[in-house]
Write a protein that holds these residues in place. Structure first.
Motif, short mmCIF file in Angstrom:
data_model
loop_
_atom_site.label_atom_id
_atom_site.label_comp_id
_atom_site.label_asym_id
_atom_site.label_seq_id
_atom_site.Cartn_x
_atom_site.Cartn_y
_atom_site.Cartn_z
N PRO A 48 0.83 -1.21 0.00
CA PRO A 48 0.00 0.00 0.00
C PRO A 48 0.86 1.26 0.00
O PRO A 48 2.04 1.23 0.36
N SER A 49 0.26 2.35 -0.41
CA SER A 49 1.01 3.60 -0.51
C SER A 49 1.56 4.06 0.83
O SER A 49 2.57 4.76 0.88
N GLY A 50 0.92 3.66 1.93
CA GLY A 50 1.42 4.01 3.25
C GLY A 50 2.77 3.38 3.55
O GLY A 50 3.52 3.86 4.39
N LEU A 51 3.10 2.29 2.84
CA LEU A 51 4.40 1.62 2.99
C LEU A 51 5.29 1.89 1.78
O LEU A 51 6.17 1.10 1.46
N PHE A 52 5.03 2.98 1.10
CA PHE A 52 5.81 3.42 -0.07
C PHE A 52 5.69 2.49 -1.27
O PHE A 52 6.59 2.38 -2.08
N GLY A 53 4.56 1.80 -1.36
CA GLY A 53 4.30 0.93 -2.49
C GLY A 53 3.34 1.58 -3.47
O GLY A 53 2.82 2.67 -3.23
N LEU A 54 3.11 0.89 -4.57
CA LEU A 54 2.19 1.41 -5.59
C LEU A 54 0.78 0.86 -5.46
O LEU A 54 -0.11 1.26 -6.21
N ASN A 55 0.57 -0.12 -4.56
CA ASN A 55 -0.76 -0.68 -4.29
C ASN A 55 -1.45 -1.20 -5.56
O ASN A 55 -2.62 -0.94 -5.80
N LEU A 56 -0.70 -1.93 -6.38
CA LEU A 56 -1.25 -2.42 -7.65
C LEU A 56 -1.89 -3.80 -7.54
O LEU A 56 -2.52 -4.25 -8.50
N GLY A 57 -1.72 -4.48 -6.44
CA GLY A 57 -2.35 -5.77 -6.24
C GLY A 57 -1.91 -6.80 -7.27
O GLY A 57 -0.72 -6.96 -7.55
N ALA A 58 -2.89 -7.50 -7.86
CA ALA A 58 -2.60 -8.56 -8.82
C ALA A 58 -1.90 -8.02 -10.07
O ALA A 58 -1.04 -8.70 -10.65
N LYS A 59 -2.24 -6.82 -10.47
CA LYS A 59 -1.56 -6.21 -11.62
C LYS A 59 -0.07 -6.02 -11.32
O LYS A 59 0.77 -6.26 -12.18
N GLY A 60 0.23 -5.59 -10.10
CA GLY A 60 1.62 -5.42 -9.70
C GLY A 60 2.37 -6.74 -9.71
O GLY A 60 3.53 -6.79 -10.14
N LEU A 61 1.70 -7.80 -9.25
CA LEU A 61 2.34 -9.12 -9.26
C LEU A 61 2.60 -9.58 -10.70
O LEU A 61 3.66 -10.13 -10.99
N ALA A 62 1.65 -9.34 -11.58
CA ALA A 62 1.83 -9.72 -12.98
C ALA A 62 2.99 -8.95 -13.60
O ALA A 62 3.82 -9.52 -14.32
N ILE A 63 3.06 -7.66 -13.31
CA ILE A 63 4.17 -6.84 -13.82
C ILE A 63 5.49 -7.36 -13.30
O ILE A 63 6.47 -7.50 -14.05
N GLN A 64 5.54 -7.68 -12.01
CA GLN A 64 6.77 -8.19 -11.40
C GLN A 64 7.18 -9.50 -12.05
O GLN A 64 8.36 -9.71 -12.38
N MET A 65 6.23 -10.40 -12.24
CA MET A 65 6.55 -11.70 -12.85
C MET A 65 7.15 -11.54 -14.24
O MET A 65 8.17 -12.15 -14.56
N VAL A 66 6.53 -10.70 -15.04
CA VAL A 66 7.00 -10.52 -16.42
C VAL A 66 8.37 -9.83 -16.43
O VAL A 66 9.28 -10.27 -17.14
#
Length: 168
Positions: A48-66
């Motif tokens: 989450p943005s409170g922890l300096f993240g982008l809070n993208l959820g599953a989309k973020g995981l997909a981006i990371q995997m690729v």
């Protein structure tokens, strides 16, 4: 996500090359380098943005995997290209050019079909037919796309019966 299976296949080929050439430690080291990078990237994209993240959820995981898959596979490809003394730049060029060409063909087919019909089934049928014809034609005109030097090699392979063109 469409690029993930392509890079997954290339990654498996790379892994086989490392194992068959007795370079297991080199393969391990690449994996060990990218694992923590993947973990940090996952946290940044999912947190989450409170922890300096982008809070993208599953989309973020997909981006990371690729992204991690592309980086890892290209690092392994670089090491294999260096080992076999072949051009890594050509391999990168293929990774960019071939999907770009097929995306352009797909986009052009889609635009032409949208001018002809709006019926979903007919669009699917026309798109599949046009894409197949254009892809096969492109591979025939430029056999290097699929790893052949001359188009006669493709025809000889088909004539020899080593490639089944019809189901049994």
């Amino acid at each position: 996500m469409a690029f993930y299976p392509v890079h997954q296949s290339l990654g498996q080929i790379n892994g086989s090359l490392f194992y068959s050439t007795q370079r297991n430690k080199e393969y391990r080291n690449v994996g060990l380098f990218f694992m923590p990078l993947g973990l940090l990237l996952s946290f940044f994209l999912i947190a989450p943005s409170g922890l300096f993240g982008l809070n993208l959820g599953a989309k973020g995981l997909a981006i990371q995997m690729v992204l991690i898959q592309i980086l890892t596979v290209n690092a392994n490809s670089y090491l294999n290209c260096r080992f076999f003394k072949i051009s890594f730049i050509n391999l990168v060029g293929y990774q960019i050019a071939i999907p770009a060409i097929f995306l352009l063909i797909g986009f052009a087919c889609n635009m032409m079909i949208n001018m002809v019909t709006q019926a979903a089934f007919l669009k699917l049928l026309l798109f599949g037919t046009m894409l197949t014809i254009l892809t096969v034609s492109l591979m025939y005109v430029f056999p290097s796309i699929i790893g052949f030097e001359k188009r006669e090699q493709i025809l000889d392979l088909l004539k020899s019966g080593k490639i089944k063109t019809t189901p049994e």
